[in-house]
Design an enzyme around this catalytic site. Structure first.
Site, short mmCIF file in Angstrom:
data_model
loop_
_atom_site.label_atom_id
_atom_site.label_comp_id
_atom_site.label_asym_id
_atom_site.label_seq_id
_atom_site.Cartn_x
_atom_site.Cartn_y
_atom_site.Cartn_z
N ASP A 71 -0.46 -4.25 11.55
CA ASP A 71 -1.76 -4.89 11.44
C ASP A 71 -2.72 -4.14 12.35
O ASP A 71 -2.37 -3.79 13.48
CB ASP A 71 -1.68 -6.37 11.83
CG ASP A 71 -2.86 -7.16 11.27
OD1 ASP A 71 -3.36 -6.80 10.19
OD2 ASP A 71 -3.31 -8.12 11.92
N ASN A 126 0.85 -1.20 0.00
CA ASN A 126 0.00 0.00 0.00
C ASN A 126 0.89 1.25 0.00
O ASN A 126 1.44 1.65 1.02
CB ASN A 126 -0.89 -0.06 1.26
CG ASN A 126 -1.84 1.10 1.33
OD1 ASN A 126 -1.60 2.16 0.77
ND2 ASN A 126 -2.93 0.89 2.07
N LYS A 153 0.23 4.15 2.54
CA LYS A 153 0.79 3.98 3.88
C LYS A 153 2.28 4.33 3.88
O LYS A 153 2.78 4.96 4.80
CB LYS A 153 0.64 2.52 4.34
CG LYS A 153 -0.75 2.14 4.81
CD LYS A 153 -0.68 0.75 5.43
CE LYS A 153 -2.02 0.23 5.87
NZ LYS A 153 -1.92 -1.13 6.41
N ASP A 160 -14.34 3.72 8.89
CA ASP A 160 -14.32 5.16 9.24
C ASP A 160 -15.71 5.80 9.38
O ASP A 160 -15.92 6.58 10.32
CB ASP A 160 -13.49 5.95 8.22
CG ASP A 160 -12.00 5.83 8.49
OD1 ASP A 160 -11.63 5.29 9.54
OD2 ASP A 160 -11.21 6.29 7.64
N LYS A 208 -6.87 13.02 11.35
CA LYS A 208 -6.95 11.58 11.60
C LYS A 208 -5.56 11.00 11.90
O LYS A 208 -5.39 10.24 12.85
CB LYS A 208 -7.59 10.86 10.40
CG LYS A 208 -7.82 9.37 10.69
CD LYS A 208 -8.36 8.57 9.52
CE LYS A 208 -8.19 7.09 9.82
NZ LYS A 208 -8.44 6.21 8.69
P1 IMP Z 1 -4.76 -3.27 7.92
O1 IMP Z 1 -4.11 -4.16 8.92
O2 IMP Z 1 -4.24 -1.87 7.95
O3 IMP Z 1 -4.78 -3.86 6.53
O4 IMP Z 1 -6.29 -3.14 8.36
C1 IMP Z 1 -7.17 -4.25 8.42
C2 IMP Z 1 -8.60 -3.75 8.28
O5 IMP Z 1 -8.94 -2.92 9.38
C3 IMP Z 1 -8.86 -2.90 7.04
O6 IMP Z 1 -9.22 -3.70 5.93
C4 IMP Z 1 -10.02 -2.03 7.48
O7 IMP Z 1 -11.23 -2.71 7.33
C5 IMP Z 1 -9.74 -1.83 8.97
N1 IMP Z 1 -8.99 -0.58 9.21
C6 IMP Z 1 -7.66 -0.44 9.41
N2 IMP Z 1 -7.33 0.83 9.63
C7 IMP Z 1 -8.49 1.53 9.57
C8 IMP Z 1 -8.79 2.91 9.70
O8 IMP Z 1 -7.93 3.78 9.92
N3 IMP Z 1 -10.09 3.24 9.58
C9 IMP Z 1 -11.07 2.34 9.33
N4 IMP Z 1 -10.84 1.05 9.18
C10 IMP Z 1 -9.55 0.64 9.30
#
Ligand code: IMP
Length: 191
Positions: free
Chosen positions: A68, A9, A12, A152, A172
């Protein structure tokens, strides 16, 4: 120092490079031409972050980190937690994920929740370090706002009237789980 961020990503990577400054160059897996999805088969956020960082450290032999994140809702025992990405089904739909959380909380007053991010950093010598960021808030009864991603639109952080989907990215990042975990990593790298 060059540090690999175990992610594909680029958003990020951009955000974190901004926070880290010029002292360290953050490389993504795309920069290294690694396009396969990384396995996340553990039952905790920390476990998944370590699993991805260990894989990348073994493959490339360089300092690296991985993150994660999960949404943890108090009344449903911390769900969706580590299953946040695919809570509403394997297609990983943000809408379906939110709908399932909303339906589980129907008619319930205690809507306390938090986002939690675990970051696993492995230094050049292979030593592992964990960092955590938490943002507390509550789950609304409906989706509000068009910004952001994931959960969100249904999450209102404590101290704010708006959902994460209504707040600017700048705000945020300052108060979010990921922003706080990244700040801890950045402080550690500067020390
Ligand atoms: P990841 O570990 O960053 O890939 O996040 C896993 C999942 O958590 C994502 O697919 C989102 O559904 C949720 N998520 C992670 N960060 C956020 C955020 O900042 N806002 C809303 N949902 C989030």
């Amino acid at each position: 120092m060059h540090i690999i961020f175990a992610t594909q990503n680029q958003n990020k990577v951009f955000e974190i490079q901004n926070q880290v400054g010029k002292e360290h160059a953050i490389e993504s897996l795309l920069d290294l031409n690694y396009l396969d999805e990384l396995e996340e088969t553990q039952e905790t956020l920390e476990g998944n972050a370590l699993q991805k960082a260990r894989f990348v450290y073994q493959k490339f032999g360089k300092a690296c980190f991985s993150d994660d994140t999960g949404l943890e809702v108090e009344l449903i025992n911390g769900e969706p937690g580590v299953y946040s990405a695919r809570y509403g089904g394997p297609e990983k739909s943000f809408e379906k994920n939110m709908d399932l959380v909303l339906s589980k909380l129907e008619g319930i007053d205690n809507r306390k929740a938090q986002f939690r991010t675990a970051i696993a950093f492995i230094d050049e010598r292979g030593k592992e370090h964990l960092f955590e960021g938490i943002c507390k808030g509550e789950i609304l009864k409906e989706k509000i706002g068009d910004g952001g991603f994931g959960y969100d639109p249904i999450f209102r952080p404590d101290g704010f009237q708006e959902t994460f989907a209504q707040l600017s990215l700048e705000i945020k990042n300052k108060i979010s789980h990921r922003g706080l975990a990244v700040s801890k990593l950045v402080e550690f790298l500067k020390a």
